[in-house]
Design a protein around this motif. Structure first.
Motif, mmCIF file in Angstrom:
data_model
loop_
_atom_site.group_PDB
_atom_site.id
_atom_site.type_symbol
_atom_site.label_atom_id
_atom_site.label_comp_id
_atom_site.label_asym_id
_atom_site.label_seq_id
_atom_site.Cartn_x
_atom_site.Cartn_y
_atom_site.Cartn_z
ATOM 1 N N ALA A 34 1.080 -1.212 -0.012
ATOM 2 C CA ALA A 34 -0.084 0.054 -0.086
ATOM 3 C C ALA A 34 0.902 1.453 0.030
ATOM 4 C CB ALA A 34 -1.034 -0.119 1.300
ATOM 5 N N PRO A 35 1.901 1.475 0.821
ATOM 6 C CA PRO A 35 2.587 2.685 1.020
ATOM 7 C C PRO A 35 3.287 3.099 -0.551
ATOM 8 C CG PRO A 35 2.943 1.559 2.888
ATOM 9 C CD PRO A 35 2.379 0.293 2.133
ATOM 10 N N LEU A 36 3.878 2.116 -1.199
ATOM 11 C CA LEU A 36 4.486 2.020 -2.384
ATOM 12 C C LEU A 36 3.328 2.596 -3.607
ATOM 13 C CD1 LEU A 36 7.494 1.726 -3.790
ATOM 14 C CD2 LEU A 36 6.615 -0.760 -4.630
ATOM 15 N N LEU A 37 2.441 1.852 -3.495
ATOM 16 C CA LEU A 37 1.341 2.197 -4.609
ATOM 17 C C LEU A 37 0.589 3.604 -4.319
ATOM 18 C CD1 LEU A 37 -0.197 -1.519 -4.648
ATOM 19 C CD2 LEU A 37 0.891 -0.174 -6.709
ATOM 20 N N TYR A 38 0.340 3.879 -3.351
ATOM 21 C CA TYR A 38 -0.142 5.087 -2.608
ATOM 22 C C TYR A 38 0.813 6.163 -3.045
ATOM 23 C CZ TYR A 38 -3.171 8.702 -0.206
ATOM 24 O OH TYR A 38 -3.799 9.685 -0.014
ATOM 25 N N GLY A 39 1.991 5.936 -2.815
ATOM 26 C CA GLY A 39 2.930 7.066 -3.389
ATOM 27 C C GLY A 39 2.874 7.358 -4.722
ATOM 28 N N GLU A 40 2.944 6.272 -5.420
ATOM 29 C CA GLU A 40 2.831 6.266 -6.791
ATOM 30 C C GLU A 40 1.520 6.982 -7.332
ATOM 31 O OE1 GLU A 40 5.442 5.388 -8.668
ATOM 32 O OE2 GLU A 40 4.427 5.890 -10.777
ATOM 33 N N LYS A 43 1.942 10.736 -6.520
ATOM 34 C CA LYS A 43 2.958 11.304 -7.567
ATOM 35 C C LYS A 43 2.126 11.632 -8.871
ATOM 36 C CE LYS A 43 6.643 8.809 -9.224
ATOM 37 N NZ LYS A 43 7.553 7.851 -8.940
ATOM 38 N N LYS A 44 1.331 10.719 -9.319
ATOM 39 C CA LYS A 44 0.650 11.091 -10.627
ATOM 40 C C LYS A 44 -0.698 11.627 -10.245
ATOM 41 C CE LYS A 44 1.303 8.833 -13.742
ATOM 42 N NZ LYS A 44 1.554 8.030 -15.085
ATOM 43 N N GLY A 45 -1.084 12.276 -9.141
ATOM 44 C CA GLY A 45 -2.097 12.800 -9.310
ATOM 45 C C GLY A 45 -3.588 11.946 -9.411
ATOM 46 N N LEU A 46 -3.391 10.759 -9.029
ATOM 47 C CA LEU A 46 -4.689 9.819 -9.420
ATOM 48 C C LEU A 46 -5.234 9.258 -8.397
ATOM 49 C CD1 LEU A 46 -2.949 7.291 -12.045
ATOM 50 C CD2 LEU A 46 -4.446 9.416 -12.413
ATOM 51 N N THR A 47 -6.783 9.352 -8.244
ATOM 52 C CA THR A 47 -7.661 8.735 -7.180
ATOM 53 C C THR A 47 -7.926 7.401 -7.665
ATOM 54 O OG1 THR A 47 -8.362 10.973 -7.180
ATOM 55 C CG2 THR A 47 -9.655 9.040 -6.132
ATOM 56 N N CYS A 48 -7.777 6.482 -6.766
ATOM 57 C CA CYS A 48 -7.910 5.119 -6.806
ATOM 58 C C CYS A 48 -9.174 4.756 -6.324
ATOM 59 C CB CYS A 48 -7.149 4.239 -6.405
ATOM 60 S SG CYS A 48 -7.672 2.362 -6.220
ATOM 61 N N THR A 49 -10.388 4.507 -7.243
ATOM 62 C CA THR A 49 -11.600 4.021 -7.031
ATOM 63 C C THR A 49 -11.953 2.611 -6.674
ATOM 64 O OG1 THR A 49 -12.108 4.273 -9.316
ATOM 65 C CG2 THR A 49 -12.454 6.198 -7.745
ATOM 66 N N HIS A 50 -11.216 1.690 -7.375
ATOM 67 C CA HIS A 50 -11.488 0.283 -7.518
ATOM 68 C C HIS A 50 -10.369 -0.491 -7.192
ATOM 69 C CE1 HIS A 50 -15.066 2.185 -9.679
ATOM 70 N NE2 HIS A 50 -15.471 0.746 -9.741
ATOM 71 N N ILE A 51 -10.361 -1.452 -6.452
ATOM 72 C CA ILE A 51 -9.315 -2.164 -6.270
ATOM 73 C C ILE A 51 -9.975 -3.594 -6.522
ATOM 74 C CG2 ILE A 51 -7.951 -3.632 -4.383
ATOM 75 C CD1 ILE A 51 -8.088 -0.980 -2.661
ATOM 76 N N LEU A 52 -9.180 -4.294 -7.677
ATOM 77 C CA LEU A 52 -9.717 -5.489 -8.437
ATOM 78 C C LEU A 52 -9.045 -6.579 -7.896
ATOM 79 C CD1 LEU A 52 -10.794 -4.203 -11.992
ATOM 80 C CD2 LEU A 52 -12.043 -4.158 -9.824
ATOM 81 N N LEU A 53 -9.149 -7.600 -7.516
ATOM 82 C CA LEU A 53 -8.580 -8.962 -6.932
ATOM 83 C C LEU A 53 -8.548 -10.034 -7.859
ATOM 84 C CD1 LEU A 53 -9.133 -8.267 -3.265
ATOM 85 C CD2 LEU A 53 -7.036 -7.416 -4.423
#
Ligand code: ZN
Ligand code: ZN
Length: 212
Positions: A34-40, A43-53
Motif C-alpha cells: 500500500a505505501p508504495l502504490l499510494y505514493g505512486e 505522484k501521478k495525482g490519481l484517485t483510486c476508486t476500485h481495487i480489483l483482486l
C-alpha cells in the motif's frame, strides 16, 4: 490505456495501476504494497476508486486493507476466495502472519462488467490456481489481467487448494478464446495469448483425454 506495473509485496506480485489515459481515476489490480502504490498514485495525482483482486492469496492482497483505508476504494473479489483473503485459510498461514485481513465490498462473478477508470473490466471466472480465481479483461483494449492463472510460458501452482483440471479448463476454454489479447500476469513479465498458445508447456495436455 495506461498500465503501470509495480512488482512489490512479500513475494513480488505484480500490482497494476490501470486507467484510460485521460481518466483522473484509476483501478488498482492486486495491491501488494500500500505505501508504495499510494505514493505512486499521489505522484501521478490519481484517485483510486476500485481495487480489483484476481484471487485471495496473501501476496496479492497484502496492501488491500491499507490502500482501501487511504483511498476509500471499493474492493472486488470472488466469493470463493473471501475467507482466504480474510486470512482464515490454512494456506500460507506462517508466511501470511501479519496480513491485515482483506474484505470485499462486492463479490464478482462470470460476466460482470465493472466500470472503472474510464474502462470496462469484464470478469472471467478462471478457477484452478484457487477456487475463486478470476481474470479481468478490458475488451476494447484487447488486454487481460490473469493473476496467477496464466504466466508467460507457465501457470500458477495448484498444490495449495487448487485443481489442475479446472486450471486447464480455464486456460484452454476461456483464456485461449481471447485471440489477439495481451496478458498481464500476477508475476513476472507480460505475454500474449498467441505466444502462450504456441509456447506454454501446458499445451501438451490440451488434447489429452484426462483434460477433455
Ligand atoms: Zn496465487
Ligand atoms: Zn501470486
Amino acid at each position: 490505456m495506461e498500465i503501470i506495473v509495480i512488482p512489490c509485496g512479500p513475494v513480488m506480485a505484480n500490482s497494476y495501476i490501470v486507467r484510460r489515459e485521460d481518466s483522473p481515476t484509476c483501478a488498482v489490480i492486486d495491491p501488494a504494497d500500500a505505501p508504495l502504490l499510494y505514493g505512486e498514485l499521489q505522484k501521478k495525482g490519481l484517485t483510486c476508486t476500485h481495487i480489483l483482486l484476481t484471487h485471495g492469496h496473501f501476496d496479492h492482497v497484502w496492501g488491500v486493507a491499507d490502500l482501501k483505508e487511504k483511498t476509500g476504494a471499493r474492493v472486488y473479489l470472488h466469493e470463493a476466495d473471501a475467507s482466504m483473503a480474510a486470512g482464515k485459510a490454512a494456506y500460507f498461514s506462517a508466511m501470511s502472519y501479519g496480513l491485515k485481513p482483506c474484505t470485499a465490498d462486492e463479490f464478482v462473478r462470470e460476466g460482470d462488467r465493472i466500470e472503472a477508470a474510464g474502462l470496462t473490466f469484464r470478469v472471467i471466472e478462471t478457477p484452478g490456481h484457487t477456487q475463486g480465481g478470476v481474470c479481468y479483461a478490458v475488451d476494447e483494449e484487447k488486454t487481460v489481467f490473469t493473476g496467477d492463472t496464466l504466466f508467460c510460458e507457465s501457470v500458477g501452482r495448484t498444490d495449495l487448494g487448487g485443481d489442475i483440471h479446472q486450471l486447464m479448463d480455464s486456460l484452454f476454454q476461456k483464456l485461449y478464446a481471447l485471440g489477439g489479447y495481451t496478458v498481464y500476469p500476477g508475476h513476472e513479465e507480460s505475454t500474449t495469448i498467441e505466444h502462450e498458445k504456441q509456447f506454454n508447456p501446458l499445451n501438451v495436455y490440451r488434447d489429452h483425454p484426462w483434460f477433455s
